[in-house]
Scaffold this active site. Structure first.
Site, PDB file in Angstrom:
ATOM      1  N   ARG A 224      59.264  28.540  84.617  1.00 34.07           N
ATOM      2  CA  ARG A 224      60.160  27.405  84.785  1.00 34.07           C
ATOM      3  C   ARG A 224      59.794  26.333  83.752  1.00 34.07           C
ATOM      4  O   ARG A 224      58.627  26.154  83.425  1.00 34.07           O
ATOM      5  CB  ARG A 224      60.025  26.806  86.198  1.00 34.07           C
ATOM      6  CG  ARG A 224      60.631  27.675  87.294  1.00 34.07           C
ATOM      7  CD  ARG A 224      62.149  27.791  87.184  1.00 34.07           C
ATOM      8  NE  ARG A 224      62.732  28.578  88.268  1.00 34.07           N
ATOM      9  CZ  ARG A 224      63.074  29.862  88.181  1.00 34.07           C
ATOM     10  NH1 ARG A 224      62.892  30.537  87.058  1.00 34.07           N
ATOM     11  NH2 ARG A 224      63.626  30.476  89.214  1.00 34.07           N
ATOM     12  N   HIS A 272      67.368  30.866  79.442  1.00 31.13           N
ATOM     13  CA  HIS A 272      66.994  31.290  80.795  1.00 31.13           C
ATOM     14  C   HIS A 272      67.574  32.684  81.062  1.00 31.13           C
ATOM     15  O   HIS A 272      68.311  32.898  82.037  1.00 31.13           O
ATOM     16  CB  HIS A 272      67.450  30.287  81.855  1.00 31.13           C
ATOM     17  CG  HIS A 272      66.726  30.455  83.166  1.00 31.13           C
ATOM     18  ND1 HIS A 272      66.397  29.416  83.987  1.00 31.13           N
ATOM     19  CD2 HIS A 272      66.251  31.575  83.786  1.00 31.13           C
ATOM     20  CE1 HIS A 272      65.781  29.881  85.074  1.00 31.13           C
ATOM     21  NE2 HIS A 272      65.682  31.199  84.967  1.00 31.13           N
TER      22      HIS A 272
HETATM   23  P1  NAP Z   1      55.020  36.033  92.758  1.00 31.58           P
HETATM   24  O1  NAP Z   1      55.036  37.508  93.004  1.00 31.58           O
HETATM   25  O2  NAP Z   1      55.155  35.106  93.896  1.00 31.58           O
HETATM   26  O3  NAP Z   1      53.657  35.726  91.966  1.00 31.58           O
HETATM   27  C1  NAP Z   1      53.201  34.445  91.737  1.00 31.58           C
HETATM   28  C2  NAP Z   1      51.806  34.506  91.110  1.00 31.58           C
HETATM   29  O4  NAP Z   1      51.399  33.173  90.767  1.00 31.58           O
HETATM   30  C3  NAP Z   1      50.746  35.066  92.081  1.00 31.58           C
HETATM   31  O5  NAP Z   1      49.822  35.861  91.376  1.00 31.58           O
HETATM   32  C4  NAP Z   1      50.073  33.791  92.597  1.00 31.58           C
HETATM   33  O6  NAP Z   1      48.714  33.983  92.994  1.00 31.58           O
HETATM   34  C5  NAP Z   1      50.134  32.920  91.358  1.00 31.58           C
HETATM   35  N1  NAP Z   1      50.013  31.498  91.712  1.00 31.58           N
HETATM   36  C6  NAP Z   1      50.849  30.742  92.474  1.00 31.58           C
HETATM   37  N2  NAP Z   1      50.382  29.498  92.593  1.00 31.58           N
HETATM   38  C7  NAP Z   1      49.212  29.459  91.915  1.00 31.58           C
HETATM   39  C8  NAP Z   1      48.239  28.453  91.689  1.00 31.58           C
HETATM   40  N3  NAP Z   1      48.364  27.223  92.196  1.00 31.58           N
HETATM   41  N4  NAP Z   1      47.148  28.782  90.966  1.00 31.58           N
HETATM   42  C9  NAP Z   1      46.993  30.027  90.462  1.00 31.58           C
HETATM   43  N5  NAP Z   1      47.882  31.036  90.635  1.00 31.58           N
HETATM   44  C10 NAP Z   1      48.979  30.749  91.358  1.00 31.58           C
HETATM   45  O7  NAP Z   1      56.156  35.635  91.690  1.00 31.58           O
HETATM   46  P2  NAP Z   1      56.924  36.577  90.647  1.00 31.58           P
HETATM   47  O8  NAP Z   1      57.926  37.420  91.342  1.00 31.58           O
HETATM   48  O9  NAP Z   1      55.911  37.257  89.799  1.00 31.58           O
HETATM   49  O10 NAP Z   1      57.730  35.474  89.820  1.00 31.58           O
HETATM   50  C11 NAP Z   1      57.075  34.431  89.124  1.00 31.58           C
HETATM   51  C12 NAP Z   1      58.067  33.393  88.633  1.00 31.58           C
HETATM   52  O11 NAP Z   1      58.795  33.883  87.496  1.00 31.58           O
HETATM   53  C13 NAP Z   1      59.166  33.014  89.611  1.00 31.58           C
HETATM   54  O12 NAP Z   1      58.718  32.071  90.560  1.00 31.58           O
HETATM   55  C14 NAP Z   1      60.238  32.435  88.695  1.00 31.58           C
HETATM   56  O13 NAP Z   1      60.102  31.047  88.585  1.00 31.58           O
HETATM   57  C15 NAP Z   1      59.958  33.084  87.345  1.00 31.58           C
HETATM   58  N6  NAP Z   1      61.081  33.931  86.879  1.00 31.58           N
HETATM   59  C16 NAP Z   1      61.754  33.600  85.747  1.00 31.58           C
HETATM   60  C17 NAP Z   1      62.770  34.405  85.283  1.00 31.58           C
HETATM   61  C18 NAP Z   1      63.496  34.109  84.001  1.00 31.58           C
HETATM   62  O14 NAP Z   1      64.501  34.724  83.706  1.00 31.58           O
HETATM   63  N7  NAP Z   1      63.010  33.206  83.192  1.00 31.58           N
HETATM   64  C19 NAP Z   1      63.131  35.569  85.982  1.00 31.58           C
HETATM   65  C20 NAP Z   1      62.421  35.879  87.133  1.00 31.58           C
HETATM   66  C21 NAP Z   1      61.395  35.052  87.582  1.00 31.58           C
HETATM   67  P3  NAP Z   1      48.332  34.953  94.236  1.00 31.58           P
HETATM   68  O15 NAP Z   1      48.603  36.360  93.723  1.00 31.58           O
HETATM   69  O16 NAP Z   1      46.906  34.720  94.453  1.00 31.58           O
HETATM   70  O17 NAP Z   1      49.241  34.571  95.371  1.00 31.58           O
HETATM   71  C1  GLV Z   2      65.139  33.565  87.572  1.00 34.09           C
HETATM   72  O1  GLV Z   2      64.884  32.578  86.987  1.00 34.09           O
HETATM   73  C2  GLV Z   2      64.490  33.986  88.771  1.00 34.09           C
HETATM   74  O2  GLV Z   2      63.798  33.185  89.403  1.00 34.09           O
HETATM   75  O3  GLV Z   2      64.654  35.169  89.140  1.00 34.09           O
END
Ligand code: NAP
Ligand code: GLV
Length: 309
Positions: A224, A272
């Site tokens: 983000r 994005h």
């Molecule tokens: P997720 O499975 O919830 O993983 C989040 C990771 O971040 C986990 O490893 C978590 O640690 C870690 N984390 C959270 N808070 C933290 C903190 N304070 N300190 C250290 N580590 C922390 O999320 P995801 O599915 O991988 O997605 C991640 C993000 O990608 C989404 O929230 C979204 O904003 C972004 N995204 C962007 C796009 C785009 O097109 N640009 C597309 C999809 C997603 P733990 O493992 O210990 O819980």
């Molecule tokens: C896109 O930004 C997502 O959060 O999947």
């Protein structure tokens, strides 16, 4: 049974087609819904207007069209008793891995420099660096960070990851918690941000933390825009502390036309679009989850409201 859909992009009638294929007893209602609100059982949404989801008294669960859920948390009237499910499906995960691999290789192989040289019609090689001599550091080792690490491994990069809790992933050096952030950043020649946006992660990449990276490191932000203090990143790029950046997300989206980032020579901008759910596999994921829920099992990938992700 009815599912209300407020989509992210125009997917034509693809939602209808795939729900009809995988769960014909579930009717798709495309937002705005002018039928009786009590008919809606589930909602599948991206950026619903504030107050919208509290209108449906029989709603059983909310599915986010994205992996990120701050688009729901920004609604002060989000019904607090309802389970919220994040999007975790292979189409979205693979798309993100593709974007991360593409961006890491782009910076690793000096493509920003070659792009400039090409524009200047300048022929000149830059000494290649072995992948094994670089560390890719991934902020966030969740569904997307872990998958990206797995896809990067065959190239031979050293891999490090930072998360809230320690991880045991083959070939990935695990750092966790605020106490280990400095050591993690100090190792990250190419930094990838895949954190959720929470009170703890907002502004995490700022003048102080960017200064901890090895000089000339690349920054790839696919999480983000609010994870980065943009003025600090621009200053770090101008000073050479950061060598280049691939930015998919911004403080303000769409990125304003007068933003200096559009034509910055060390920045690559995408709108994005790093990844998005693929309708077919996303529908299969939602249907499986609804069927679990209807048979009394726990929903998968539930948001933890206390953690904020
Ligand atoms: P997720 O499975 O919830 O993983 C989040 C990771 O971040 C986990 O490893 C978590 O640690 C870690 N984390 C959270 N808070 C933290 C903190 N304070 N300190 C250290 N580590 C922390 O999320 P995801 O599915 O991988 O997605 C991640 C993000 O990608 C989404 O929230 C979204 O904003 C972004 N995204 C962007 C796009 C785009 O097109 N640009 C597309 C999809 C997603 P733990 O493992 O210990 O819980
Ligand atoms: C896109 O930004 C997502 O959060 O999947």
């Amino acid at each position: 049974m009815n599912i209300l859909i407020k989509s992210d992009i125009d997917r034509g009638d693809a939602w209808d087609t795939f729900f009809a294929k995988y769960k014909p007893d579930l009717s798709v209602q495309i937002w705005p819904h002018d039928g009786p609100p009590e008919d809606i059982d589930y909602a599948l949404v991206w950026e619903p207007p504030a107050g919208e989801l509290k209108r449906y008294p029989n709603l059983k669960a909310i599915f986010s069209i994205g992996a990120g859920i701050e688009h729901l948390f920004s609604d002060p009237e989000l019904p607090p008793h309802l389970p919220v499910v994040r999007m975790v499906e292979p189409g979205l995960t693979n798309g993100m891995s593709e974007y991360v691999v593409l961006s890491v290789l782009y910076h690793h192989r000096f493509m920003l420099d070659y792009r400039r040289r090409m524009r200047e019609r300048q022929w000149g090689e830059i000494q290649q660096v072995a992948a094994s001599a670089r560390t890719v550091g991934i902020l966030g080792l969740g569904a997307l960070g872990r998958a990206a690490a797995q896809k990067l491994a065959p190239f031979g990069f050293q891999l490090a990851g930072w998360s809230r809790s320690p991880k045991d992933l083959p070939g990935v050096e695990s750092f966790h918690g605020e106490g280990q952030l400095e050591a993690f950043l100090g190792r990250s020649d190419i930094l990838v941000c895949l954190l959720p946006l929470t009170a703890r992660t907002e502004g995490i990449l700022n003048a102080a933390t960017l200064a901890l990276l090895p000089r000339g490191a690349a920054v790839i932000n696919v999480a983000r825009g609010r994870h980065i203090v943009e003025a600090d990143l621009l200053a770090a790029l101008d000073s050479g502390q950061v060598g280049g950046a691939s930015l998919d997300v911004f403080q303000q989206e769409p990125l304003p036309v007068d933003s200096p980032m559009w034509d910055h020579p060390r920045i690559l901008v995408t709108p994005h679009a790093a990844s998005m759910p693929i309708t077919d596999t996303a529908v299969q994921y939602i249907v499986e989850n609804i069927e679990c829920f209807e048979s009394g099992q726990t929903l998968r990938n539930l948001v933890d409201f206390d953690r904020g992700y």
